[in-house]
Design a protein around this motif. Structure first.
Motif, short mmCIF file in Angstrom:
data_model
loop_
_atom_site.label_atom_id
_atom_site.label_comp_id
_atom_site.label_asym_id
_atom_site.label_seq_id
_atom_site.Cartn_x
_atom_site.Cartn_y
_atom_site.Cartn_z
N TRP A 18 0.82 -1.21 0.00
CA TRP A 18 0.00 0.00 0.00
C TRP A 18 0.86 1.26 0.00
CZ3 TRP A 18 -4.47 -0.63 -1.82
CH2 TRP A 18 -5.22 -1.77 -1.53
N ASN A 34 -6.85 15.10 -15.22
CA ASN A 34 -7.36 14.25 -14.16
C ASN A 34 -6.32 13.85 -13.14
OD1 ASN A 34 -9.89 14.19 -15.32
ND2 ASN A 34 -9.32 12.54 -16.70
N VAL A 37 -7.30 14.30 -9.41
CA VAL A 37 -8.32 13.37 -8.94
C VAL A 37 -7.74 11.98 -8.77
CG1 VAL A 37 -10.49 12.28 -9.55
CG2 VAL A 37 -10.19 14.68 -9.96
N THR A 40 -5.58 11.78 -5.69
CA THR A 40 -6.40 11.74 -4.48
C THR A 40 -6.97 10.35 -4.29
OG1 THR A 40 -7.06 13.99 -5.04
CG2 THR A 40 -8.27 12.90 -3.28
N MET A 41 -7.46 9.78 -5.40
CA MET A 41 -8.05 8.45 -5.30
C MET A 41 -7.04 7.43 -4.82
SD MET A 41 -10.46 8.31 -8.65
CE MET A 41 -10.54 6.55 -8.67
N THR A 44 -6.17 8.02 -1.02
CA THR A 44 -7.29 7.67 -0.15
C THR A 44 -7.50 6.16 -0.11
OG1 THR A 44 -8.30 9.58 -1.23
CG2 THR A 44 -9.58 8.47 0.44
N CYS A 45 -7.41 5.55 -1.30
CA CYS A 45 -7.61 4.10 -1.36
C CYS A 45 -6.56 3.37 -0.55
CB CYS A 45 -7.57 3.67 -2.83
SG CYS A 45 -7.82 1.93 -3.05
N CYS A 48 -7.26 3.88 3.25
CA CYS A 48 -8.44 3.14 3.73
C CYS A 48 -8.16 1.64 3.79
CB CYS A 48 -9.62 3.39 2.78
SG CYS A 48 -10.36 4.98 2.93
N CYS A 49 -7.66 1.11 2.69
CA CYS A 49 -7.50 -0.35 2.65
C CYS A 49 -6.44 -0.82 3.63
CB CYS A 49 -7.14 -0.78 1.22
SG CYS A 49 -8.44 -0.47 0.05
N TYR A 50 -5.36 -0.05 3.76
CA TYR A 50 -4.31 -0.45 4.69
C TYR A 50 -4.84 -0.43 6.12
CZ TYR A 50 0.12 -0.51 7.15
OH TYR A 50 1.15 -0.83 7.99
N LEU A 51 -5.55 0.63 6.46
CA LEU A 51 -6.10 0.74 7.81
C LEU A 51 -7.05 -0.41 8.11
CD1 LEU A 51 -6.14 2.53 10.28
CD2 LEU A 51 -8.06 3.75 9.28
N ASN B 336 -16.11 15.00 -15.26
CA ASN B 336 -16.22 14.16 -16.46
C ASN B 336 -17.18 13.04 -16.15
OD1 ASN B 336 -14.80 12.41 -14.85
ND2 ASN B 336 -12.84 12.91 -15.77
N PRO B 361 -13.96 14.63 -4.42
CA PRO B 361 -12.83 13.78 -4.79
C PRO B 361 -12.51 12.73 -3.74
CG PRO B 361 -12.23 16.08 -5.02
CD PRO B 361 -13.57 16.04 -4.38
N TYR B 362 -12.71 13.08 -2.47
CA TYR B 362 -12.46 12.09 -1.43
C TYR B 362 -13.59 11.08 -1.38
CZ TYR B 362 -9.47 15.98 -0.32
OH TYR B 362 -8.56 17.00 -0.41
N ILE B 364 -15.09 9.85 -3.74
CA ILE B 364 -14.98 8.83 -4.78
C ILE B 364 -14.50 7.52 -4.18
CG2 ILE B 364 -13.81 8.18 -6.91
CD1 ILE B 364 -13.59 11.01 -7.66
N ILE B 365 -13.61 7.61 -3.19
CA ILE B 365 -13.09 6.38 -2.59
C ILE B 365 -13.79 6.08 -1.26
CG2 ILE B 365 -11.08 5.34 -1.56
CD1 ILE B 365 -10.89 5.26 -4.46
N THR B 366 -13.98 7.11 -0.42
CA THR B 366 -14.51 6.79 0.91
C THR B 366 -15.95 6.30 0.84
OG1 THR B 366 -15.20 9.08 1.25
CG2 THR B 366 -13.05 8.44 2.09
N PHE B 369 -15.97 2.70 -0.10
CA PHE B 369 -15.31 1.96 0.97
C PHE B 369 -16.25 1.75 2.14
CE2 PHE B 369 -11.97 0.26 3.30
CZ PHE B 369 -11.89 0.85 4.54
N PHE B 424 -14.61 -2.60 -4.02
CA PHE B 424 -14.25 -2.53 -2.61
C PHE B 424 -14.91 -3.63 -1.81
CE2 PHE B 424 -11.46 0.82 -1.62
CZ PHE B 424 -11.60 1.77 -2.62
N TYR B 427 -12.81 -6.60 -1.82
CA TYR B 427 -11.69 -6.49 -0.89
C TYR B 427 -12.13 -6.73 0.54
CZ TYR B 427 -7.73 -4.43 1.58
OH TYR B 427 -6.69 -4.22 2.41
N LEU B 512 -12.70 3.50 12.52
CA LEU B 512 -12.88 4.10 11.20
C LEU B 512 -13.70 5.37 11.27
CD1 LEU B 512 -13.34 0.96 9.02
CD2 LEU B 512 -11.45 2.52 9.06
#
Lengths: 82, 800
Positions: A18, A34, A37, A40-41, A44-45, A48-51, B336, B361-362, B364-366, B369, B424, B427, B512
């Protein structure tokens, strides 16, 4: 019974993985509209996944009690699982 | 922006044009109806035509009205022709059938009397009538089959048998003008004698809406009439055919031209509506419009204006100029096709205020998740991922894009969202070790049953008497270390697996949640820095963070510490974190609950004091600072109270004034931050609410994150129930019958999995993830009081 490396091996592997996703890949993303973005993705990914994985493994590090199994399961697992 | 608020909608400059467009649209609607009625489908036009100029519009209107008029005439003609034809045909049939009753004994070769058709036998034998001395008259006509019996009865009662009525069905069905459907009419022939009876009969037939035709007496005249009728019918049929052909031609013309016209008129109407919002300048020579425009696009706008002036051939160029304003601008966030879905779920709560930090933007993942934490299952996640992948790969196919089902369109719009949610979920499914509620053994399990069995000498006899036994991690060799990726698979076989899982998921949710909220508070830094409110960094951000970390960050620390430090060896004495946490607030201690580490009590006291100290800083800091700053001498700031004079464009203007409209005229949009009138009370109230909301919110929102635990538990239990009570039944029978039974069992399992677990649980988890984002995360930093920029655009015309 397989000898587990305890906590060290998994934590090194996952941290490196990670870490690459969140720390190295953002530098490799091609410049374009892009990029922000995508970076950031990625970060963040990775966080999150590591945590999430870390919580799962730490919760099992020192179990305070063991699993309670039915006798049928014990009969079977005793010889099937190492 | 609407610059003519005083002028009513009917007096605006371009209202005539708008009305004309609407009239044309009405004509088009009529044309469309006719075309549809004739069973044709209008072809949608391929490219979008340009909006027409004013003189072209006139021509369009003329053409369309002409066509509509033609169509109307032709249809009318056709309808009347048809009516005539029908009458003629009916007359012909009446004559023909009537022959059968009134002709003398039938000549050889003609068909026998159709007794099968008639409802009655003639009372009077027709061959007898020549013996009677009275003159017999006839009434012949056609009647609707449903009215026959009533007609007969009435006739009989009214005329007391002084008539002979015969009824015959027509050999071919014909159209009923009223309903348009085909009915087999009934022909009747009434022979009577006496004038008065004749009048009565005619009146009765009128009442029953029969079509009465003159029935000639003698054979010869009948034959004449019939031949005349034949020729008339033929002529009429020819004319009708030609009419139909002409109608078809007109319809073709309409079909070709209609779609293009519609689009053109729609564009015109939209343009005129916008023009209505502009105002004329003093000399009535040019139009002025005030618009919002993104700074980056300013050059593009100038370019477009130049092109427009050039193309319309006017001598004066259009130009654009920036004017200052005190209104708050609209928010424009460029997205987009991938990010649009995520931005829309943030916007659904509230559009970001101008230049505020955007949480999308955050998210998008959180967001996927957090959804996945509540949904975690490899199998279900894979199904969801594949479904979304199919939608994404075929996103350009028109059948997917233009479906009319709204629910499908909602899913389709969110296809990237569902894709990430599925990914996700795979995962988290691996971490929870659940695949359709079954655990997978990727790595060998860390718990050794053999070691325990050997240590406690569990013989078969011993096992037979004890239905369930527990593995003890204190025994050497039983527990060999944490499972490297996720939850150990042995837990899915254990009867007490909820005990372990509940503790794990509860702590996970809390950790979390606190991390998520902390992130939200940190995002507030961006807002403070951007809006040059550095004082808020110290006076708001710092106390907020101290409060959150001192209390809940410490809780996270306790959780991790207990995981690391306490093991099965001292499991009897393991302290309860929850009790410690409660005692921390109440400044009490419980002798049964051992401290986690040395010096815990003083550390906790310091933290609580720190947290409590940050509350008044949060409460009073900003208001006091702002009021102090205001009280220090201001360099002669005259309040910009605008005077209501008109000022020309190029000289300096007061903020908020627009050209050629007085300040009272212009609709007041946003607020004017007139610092004079800000009350200390107002700021203080606002800050007090914010403080209370934040502090209480910290506690309640942390608990709110426990829904992550609740929903993931529900999902796991549901899928386990579905497996053990549905699918497993298919495997229980060991004979060949069992193999056949497996097929419907699997069908039931699949349907229930999709309906309950994917759709219902998916929607539920989606909703809760959304709530967590909107409330718990965003109320730490988000204001969301903006409005969107709605640029003028020709919306694509979707053919109904």
């Amino acid at each position: 019974a397989m000898a587990y490396g305890g906590l060290t091996v998994p934590i090194i592997v996952m941290s490196v993985f990670w870490g690459i996703v969140g720390g190295v890949l953002p530098w490799l993303v091609p410049k374009g509209p892009n990029r922000g973005v995508i970076n950031t993705m990625l970060v963040t990914c990775a966080v999150c996944c590591y945590l999430f994985w870390l919580i799962a493994i730490l919760a099992q590090l020192n179990p305070l009690f063991g699993p309670q199994l039915s006798n049928e399961t014990i009969w079977y697992l005793r010889y099937d699982w190492p | 922006r609407q610059l003519n608020p005083k002028v009513s909608a009917f007096q605006r400059r371009f209202v005539g044009e708008v009305r004309r467009c609407e009239e044309m649209e009405k004509t088009f609607a009529f044309l469309q109806q006719e075309v549809r009625g004739a069973g044709r489908v209008p072809v949608p036009c391929a490219e979008s035509p340009r909006a027409p100029l004013a003189r072209e519009a006139l021509r369009l209107q003329e053409q369309s009205e002409q066509l509509a008029q033609e169509l109307r005439e032709v249809s009318h003609n056709r309808a009347s022709l048809r009516g005539r034809l029908r009458h003629l045909r009916q007359y012909l049939h009446v004559l023909r059938e009537g022959q059968r009753f009134t002709s003398l004994p039938a000549p050889l070769g003609s068909p026998p009397r159709p007794r099968a058709f008639s409802d009655h036998e003639p009372i009077l034998d027709p061959s007898l009538h020549q013996h009677l001395d009275r003159k017999i008259n006839f009434v012949a006509g056609v009647i609707h089959p449903w009215r026959v019996s009533a007609f007969e009865r009435l006739l009989w009662r009214a005329c007391r048998g002084y008539l002979v009525a015969s009824f015959v069905e027509m050999p071919e069905p014909m159209e009923d003008p009223a309903t348009g459907e085909d009915i087999t009419w009934v022909i009747f022939l009434i022979s009577y004698w006496g004038e008065q009876i004749g009048q009565k009969i005619r009146k009765i037939s009128d009442c029953f809406h029969c079509h009465v035709y003159p029935y000639p007496e003698s054979e010869a005249s009948r034959a004449d009439t019939m031949s005349g009728l034949h020729s008339q019918i033929q002529d009429l049929s020819v004319v009708l055919e030609e009419t139909e052909q002409y109608l078809a031609q007109v319809l073709d013309k309409v079909v070709m031209a209609l779609p293009t016209w519609r689009v053109q008129v729609q564009k015109m109407k939209a343009i005129y509506l916008i023009l209505n919002q502009c105002s004329f300048d003093v000399t009535e020579k040019c139009l002025i419009a005030e618009v919002w425009c993104p700074v980056r696009d300013l050059t593009q706008v100038q370019e477009a204006l130049r092109q427009g002036s050039y193309k319309s051939g006017s001598s004066v160029e259009c130009f654009v100029q920036r004017i200052p304003t005190s209104e708050s601008p609209p928010t424009l966030i460029r997205t987009n096709k991938f990010t649009a879905g995520f931005q829309s779920i943030v916007d659904a709560y509230g559009v970001a205020s101008y230049q505020e930090v955007n949480p999308a933007p955050y998210a998008i993942i959180t967001f996927p998740f957090i959804f996945a934490i509540m949904f975690g299952d490899v199998g279900h996640g894979l199904l969801m991922f594949l479904f979304a992948l199919w939608m994404v790969l075929y996103e350009n196919s028109p059948s997917l894009r233009q479906a009319s089902n709204e629910i499908w369109l909602t899913f389709f719009e969110g296809r990237y969202l569902i894709l990430l949610m599925g990914a996700f979920s795979i995962y988290t499914g691996f971490i929870y070790n659940e695949c359709f509620s079954k655990a997978t053994v990727i790595f060998p399990s860390a718990w050794s049953v053999a070691a325990m069995a050997n240590h406690s000498s569990w013989s078969s006899a011993y096992l037979a008497t004890h239905p369930s036994l527990t593995l003890d991690p204190n025994v050497t060799g039983v527990f060999q270390g944490p499972y490297p990726f996720g939850i150990d698979p042995i837990w899915s076989l254990a009867t007490n697996h909820l005990n372990f899982l509940n503790s794990f998921k509860m702590k996970m949710s809390v950790v979390l949640g606190i991390v998520h909220m902390g992130f939200g508070v940190v995002l507030g830094i961006f807002n403070h820095v951007h809006f040059r409110q550095r004082h808020r960094l110290v006076l708001e951000f710092l106390p907020e963070v101290v409060f959150l970390l001192a209390l809940f960050g410490y809780l996270v620390f306790l959780i991790f510490y207990k995981w690391i430090k306490f093991s099965a060896a001292d499991s009897r004495l393991a302290p309860s974190i929850l009790i410690h946490f409660i005692d921390m607030f109440l400044f009490t201690s419980n002798t049964d609950n051992l401290p986690l580490y040395r010096g815990q009590v003083p550390v906790q006291m310091v933290l609580v004091v720190l947290a409590l100290a940050s509350v008044p800083v949060l409460l009073l800091g900003t208001p006091l600072y702002l009021s102090c700053r205001r009280r220090s001498p201001r360099p002669g700031r005259s309040a910009p109270v605008a005077d209501g004079e008109q000022e020309p464009l190029l000289e300096g203007q007061e903020a908020g004034n627009s050209v050629n409209a007085t300040k009272e005229d212009v609709e007041s949009g946003g607020h004017s931050p007139d610092a004079e009138h800000l009350d200390f009370a107002e700021i203080f109230m606002h800050q007090a609410i914010h403080t209370i909301e934040y502090c209480l919110g910290c506690v309640s929102n942390t608990a709110s994150y426990l829904r992550l635990w609740a929903l993931s538990l529900a999902h796991a239990q549901l899928s386990e129930v579905l497996w053990s009570m549905v699918m497993r039944q298919g495997f229980v029978r060991l004979s060949y019958v069992g193999g056949v039974v497996l097929v419907p069992v699997f069908a039931a399992f699949a349907v229930l999995t999709v309906a309950i677990l994917l759709v219902m649980e998916g929607l539920s988890a989606f909703l809760h993830a959304l709530r967590l984002h909107w409330v718990e995360f965003q109320n730490k930093f988000y204001v969301g009081a903006g409005y969107k920029l709605c640029p003028f655009a020709f919306a694509p015309d979707v053919c109904e």
